[in-house]
Design a protein around this motif. Structure first.
Motif, PDB file in Angstrom:
ATOM      1  N   THR A  46       0.851  -1.186   0.000  1.00 21.13           N
ATOM      2  CA  THR A  46       0.000   0.000   0.000  1.00 21.13           C
ATOM      3  C   THR A  46       0.885   1.233   0.000  1.00 21.13           C
ATOM      4  N   PHE A  47       0.568   2.169  -0.870  1.00 20.16           N
ATOM      5  CA  PHE A  47       1.292   3.439  -0.938  1.00 20.16           C
ATOM      6  C   PHE A  47       0.435   4.511  -0.277  1.00 20.16           C
ATOM      7  N   LEU A  48       0.962   5.084   0.802  1.00 23.49           N
ATOM      8  CA  LEU A  48       0.272   6.118   1.570  1.00 23.49           C
ATOM      9  C   LEU A  48       0.964   7.453   1.326  1.00 23.49           C
ATOM     10  N   GLU A  49       0.187   8.470   1.033  1.00 23.35           N
ATOM     11  CA  GLU A  49       0.754   9.802   0.787  1.00 23.35           C
ATOM     12  C   GLU A  49      -0.259  10.849   1.236  1.00 23.35           C
ATOM     13  N   GLY A  50       0.223  11.828   2.016  1.00 23.01           N
ATOM     14  CA  GLY A  50      -0.666  12.880   2.482  1.00 23.01           C
ATOM     15  C   GLY A  50      -1.829  12.371   3.299  1.00 23.01           C
ATOM     16  N   GLY A  51      -1.634  11.257   4.006  1.00 28.22           N
ATOM     17  CA  GLY A  51      -2.689  10.692   4.836  1.00 28.22           C
ATOM     18  C   GLY A  51      -3.741   9.911   4.071  1.00 28.22           C
ATOM     19  N   GLU A  52      -3.510   9.661   2.776  1.00 30.18           N
ATOM     20  CA  GLU A  52      -4.480   8.956   1.943  1.00 30.18           C
ATOM     21  C   GLU A  52      -3.832   7.747   1.265  1.00 30.18           C
ATOM     22  N   VAL A  53      -4.640   6.724   1.025  1.00 26.69           N
ATOM     23  CA  VAL A  53      -4.177   5.569   0.260  1.00 26.69           C
ATOM     24  C   VAL A  53      -4.202   5.934  -1.220  1.00 26.69           C
ATOM     25  N   ARG A  54      -3.020   5.996  -1.832  1.00 27.75           N
ATOM     26  CA  ARG A  54      -2.962   6.283  -3.272  1.00 27.75           C
ATOM     27  C   ARG A  54      -3.227   5.028  -4.099  1.00 27.75           C
ATOM     28  N   PHE A  55      -2.680   3.897  -3.623  1.00 29.27           N
ATOM     29  CA  PHE A  55      -3.031   2.616  -4.243  1.00 29.27           C
ATOM     30  C   PHE A  55      -2.654   1.490  -3.295  1.00 29.27           C
ATOM     31  N   SER A  56      -3.329   0.368  -3.470  1.00 26.72           N
ATOM     32  CA  SER A  56      -3.030  -0.848  -2.719  1.00 26.72           C
ATOM     33  C   SER A  56      -3.203  -2.004  -3.682  1.00 26.72           C
ATOM     34  N   CYS A  57      -2.188  -2.888  -3.753  1.00 25.28           N
ATOM     35  CA  CYS A  57      -2.228  -3.922  -4.797  1.00 25.28           C
ATOM     36  C   CYS A  57      -1.326  -5.085  -4.436  1.00 25.28           C
ATOM     37  N   PRO A  58      -1.506  -6.242  -5.110  1.00 26.40           N
ATOM     38  CA  PRO A  58      -0.526  -7.329  -4.984  1.00 26.40           C
ATOM     39  C   PRO A  58       0.849  -6.831  -5.441  1.00 26.40           C
ATOM     40  N   THR A  59       1.896  -7.340  -4.833  1.00 24.22           N
ATOM     41  CA  THR A  59       3.248  -6.869  -5.136  1.00 24.22           C
ATOM     42  C   THR A  59       3.580  -6.985  -6.618  1.00 24.22           C
ATOM     43  N   ASN A  60       3.149  -8.069  -7.254  1.00 26.66           N
ATOM     44  CA  ASN A  60       3.507  -8.264  -8.662  1.00 26.66           C
ATOM     45  C   ASN A  60       2.716  -7.375  -9.618  1.00 26.66           C
ATOM     46  N   LYS A  61       1.821  -6.522  -9.087  1.00 27.28           N
ATOM     47  CA  LYS A  61       1.045  -5.612  -9.933  1.00 27.28           C
ATOM     48  C   LYS A  61       1.495  -4.158  -9.786  1.00 27.28           C
ATOM     49  N   ILE A  62       2.573  -3.928  -9.041  1.00 30.19           N
ATOM     50  CA  ILE A  62       2.915  -2.548  -8.694  1.00 30.19           C
ATOM     51  C   ILE A  62       3.290  -1.708  -9.915  1.00 30.19           C
ATOM     52  N   LEU A  63       3.846  -2.340 -10.962  1.00 28.06           N
ATOM     53  CA  LEU A  63       4.222  -1.570 -12.148  1.00 28.06           C
ATOM     54  C   LEU A  63       3.009  -0.928 -12.829  1.00 28.06           C
ATOM     55  N   GLU A  64       1.842  -1.481 -12.592  1.00 30.21           N
ATOM     56  CA  GLU A  64       0.628  -0.910 -13.176  1.00 30.21           C
ATOM     57  C   GLU A  64       0.313   0.464 -12.586  1.00 30.21           C
ATOM     58  N   TYR A  65       0.900   0.742 -11.416  1.00 29.14           N
ATOM     59  CA  TYR A  65       0.622   2.011 -10.746  1.00 29.14           C
ATOM     60  C   TYR A  65       1.785   2.991 -10.876  1.00 29.14           C
ATOM     61  N   LEU A  66       2.754   2.643 -11.742  1.00 31.88           N
ATOM     62  CA  LEU A  66       3.911   3.512 -11.917  1.00 31.88           C
ATOM     63  C   LEU A  66       3.506   4.859 -12.504  1.00 31.88           C
ATOM     64  N   SER A  67       2.619   4.822 -13.467  1.00 34.27           N
ATOM     65  CA  SER A  67       2.135   6.059 -14.070  1.00 34.27           C
ATOM     66  C   SER A  67       1.301   6.832 -13.049  1.00 34.27           C
ATOM     67  N   GLY A  68       1.649   8.076 -12.835  1.00 35.51           N
ATOM     68  CA  GLY A  68       0.938   8.900 -11.874  1.00 35.51           C
ATOM     69  C   GLY A  68       1.616   8.962 -10.523  1.00 35.51           C
ATOM     70  N   HIS A  69       2.474   7.998 -10.219  1.00 35.24           N
ATOM     71  CA  HIS A  69       3.196   7.991  -8.943  1.00 35.24           C
ATOM     72  C   HIS A  69       4.681   7.720  -9.196  1.00 35.24           C
ATOM     73  N   GLU A  70       5.169   8.132 -10.352  1.00 35.75           N
ATOM     74  CA  GLU A  70       6.492   7.710 -10.810  1.00 35.75           C
ATOM     75  C   GLU A  70       7.608   8.138  -9.866  1.00 35.75           C
ATOM     76  N   ASN A  71       7.568   9.377  -9.370  1.00 32.19           N
ATOM     77  CA  ASN A  71       8.659   9.875  -8.526  1.00 32.19           C
ATOM     78  C   ASN A  71       8.893   8.990  -7.318  1.00 32.19           C
ATOM     79  N   MET A  72       7.812   8.532  -6.703  1.00 29.47           N
ATOM     80  CA  MET A  72       7.952   7.716  -5.502  1.00 29.47           C
ATOM     81  C   MET A  72       8.157   6.248  -5.818  1.00 29.47           C
ATOM     82  N   VAL A  73       7.342   5.713  -6.732  1.00 25.32           N
ATOM     83  CA  VAL A  73       7.355   4.274  -6.986  1.00 25.32           C
ATOM     84  C   VAL A  73       8.667   3.830  -7.627  1.00 25.32           C
TER      85      VAL A  73
END
Length: 550
Positions: free
Chosen positions: A212-239
């Motif tokens: 789970t990626f938490l930012e600013g007190g909010e869940v930005r995304f939560s996913c199985p570990t092998n799906k994390i690349l799907e969330y790279l777009s939009g959270h690139e700096n951190m992910v």
């Protein structure tokens, strides 16, 4: 089966600052779940919501359900048997002087019969393989051993859920690796659900089932570990910064492979017929002005005790950033305290700007020459707000208060000035403490675990700041367990062993020659006769080679 559900949870401090905002999260039974995000994003606060004792004063909204039951309907004993915590600082949880007493304490509080306590202790000692220090005093344990003791004290209660808040933050790389793999064993062999807050996320990819990626007190995304690349777009700096180097390389090269481990990354390179990677010429740094020199320094705590430091001999120059690695309890912090005058050696000489210091008083560390960031940065603060502390510090040392605005802007800490230091997160207090030191323009900067509690983005900011200070002729000595951070900033590296600082080496030589005290990238390229130590070098050297076979 759903074990834990966090439903629309928010938390607001009495100051009306909202730390958590509508958190929704579902954890399945038996998961190994990692929570990551920037410093101050609410990660620790989220864990504290599971305990009335740990929860800060403020307004809690929402529901937390455990096995379908609202947590508020569970009594304290039920919660103790269901959820256990392991905190960041190994010393924070230890109460007793003896290991055996510490292990038995929780069970005794629940009124467990003594025969059962003995059986549980025996089982836990064998499971965690801690027989060799079972009868030791807790004060004599290393940081890694103390954290394993905290884990044992939690597991002996047989909880369904184990919550851990950066448990490896103060451990050396080897102890941290051992501890993380021990958690995986607990998860696999006992079925205990693990929720882990961690900034060192790269090493967790092969072990974690979900993130789970938490930012600013909010869940930005939560996913199985092998799906994390799907969330790279939009959270690139951190992910991007938390991805294992092999996985990031595969993504950047447009490959479909998903290597999480060093072994899988090596196999990826071999798959594309890479047999050799560049060997980069090492250009040694040159220094002109020596500002700190230790000559044959020896120290022991008791007159008849063993030497903690033995004939320490090294020097640091202007424009040099020296990092020292070593196991927990090896004497690295003691060395820094000798330089600042908090401890006095029984033998040896210390020179600052070529002047021999007979007995360097700690007051000297408050003057222009030395700035010291301790492992516990809260120790630097005595006022009720950060700003008041800065102002008092400037008055005491006759520093122009205009300097406050300059340092605050440089470290981007405006939002923390009117807060109590104890209300800041671990990463926030690190930055604020460093800012206080910089008010005095130190010529020598001593940093004891400066990246503890910092997210990867904040680490990069600190790295940039230290490199700026280096260009301004500051000499910097860093005691750290953070290998990747040292790759970014160090101009020289040394290993602490058996009370001695071994010979300084350039970062490229040091990391290329070591098998354990070295970042993952060095391990990946070693079979290819390469001394590459950072990701940019790896990406550049593999682009053309792999492109030929795609």
């Amino acid at each position: 089966m759903v074990l834990l559900q966090i439903k629309n949870v928010s938390f607001t401090l009495p100051t009306e600052e909202r730390i958590l905002k509508r958190i929704d999260l579902t954890i399945e039974e038996g998961e190994f779940h990692v929570v990551f995000g920037p410093s101050g994003s609410g990660k620790t606060t989220l864990l504290k919501m599971f305990s009335q004792q740990l929860r800060p004063f403020g307004n809690f909204e929402g529901e937390i359900e455990i096995n379908g039951v609202n947590m508020m309907d569970l009594n304290e004993e039920q919660l103790v048997r269901t959820i256990r915590f392991v905190h960041q600082n190994p010393n924070d949880q230890i109460i007793f002087e003896d290991v055996l007493q510490e292990l038995a304490f929780g069970l005794e509080n629940l009124g467990i019969p003594s025969d059962e306590i003995q059986n549980r202790m025996a089982e836990m000692v064998h499971f965690l393989k801690i027989e060799s220090w079972l009868h030791e005093k807790t004060a004599y344990l290393s940081g890694g051993q103390k954290q394993i003791l905290n884990l044992a004290s939690a597991l002996i209660m047989r909880p369904d859920i184990l919550l851990l808040d950066e448990p490896t933050a103060q451990l050396d790389p080897l102890a941290a690796t051992d501890f993380i793999h021990l958690l995986k064993r607990v998860n696999d062999e006992l079925g205990t659900t693990i929720i882990l807050i961690e900034h060192r996320v790269q090493a967790l990819f092969p072990l974690a089932t979900s993130m789970t990626f938490l930012e600013g007190g909010e869940v930005r995304f939560s996913c199985p570990t092998n799906k994390i690349l799907e969330y790279l777009s939009g959270h690139e700096n951190m992910v991007r910064q938390v991805l294992p180097p092999g996985l990031l390389l595969s993504h950047d090269l447009g490959l479909e492979d998903a290597p999480f481990t060093v072994k899988e990354s090596i196999q990826l390179l071999k798959k594309y017929h890479i047999s050799q990677l560049p060997f980069i010429k090492d250009l040694p740094s040159t220094y002109t002005t020596e500002v700190l020199k230790l000559k044959n320094i020896s120290f022991r705590y008791d007159r008849k005790g063993r030497d903690v430091l033995k004939n320490i001999h090294f020097s640091i120059a202007e424009n040099e950033i020296m990092t020292i690695f070593g196991n927990n309890g090896s004497g690295k912090t003691t060395l820094l305290k000798i330089i600042t005058g908090q401890k006095n050696p029984y033998a040896g000489e210390l020179f600052i700007d070529g002047v021999k210091q007979k007995k360097l008083k700690s007051l000297y560390a408050s003057r222009k020459s030395i700035g010291y960031l301790p492992q516990n940065p809260l120790a630097l603060f005595i006022e009720k707000t950060v700003l008041k502390d800065f102002e008092k510090y400037c008055r005491r040392l006759e520093i122009d208060p205009v300097k406050i605005d300059e340092v605050v802007a440089k470290l981007n800490i405006e939002n923390y000035l009117h807060k109590h230091p104890e209300d800041l997160s671990g990463g926030e207090i690190q930055r604020v403490a460093l800012a206080k030191l910089l008010l005095n323009n130190p010529k020598i900067l001593l940093l004891d675990e400066p990246t503890k509690g910092l997210d990867l983005f904040s680490k990069n900011q600190m790295a940039d700041l230290l490199l700026q200070l280096k260009q301004q002729s500051c000499a910097i000595l860093i005691v750290t367990h953070d290998l990747e951070f040292a790759v970014k900033v160090a101009t020289s590296v040394a290993l602490f062993f058996d009370g001695k600082v071994l010979e300084k080496q350039s970062p490229r030589i040091f990391f290329s020659n070591n098998h354990y005290y070295t970042p993952a990238i060095s391990r990946i390229v070693r079979p290819f006769d390469s001394n590459i130590i950072n990701y940019e070098e790896l990406l550049q050297s593999t682009k053309n080679l792999i492109g030929e076979f795609k």
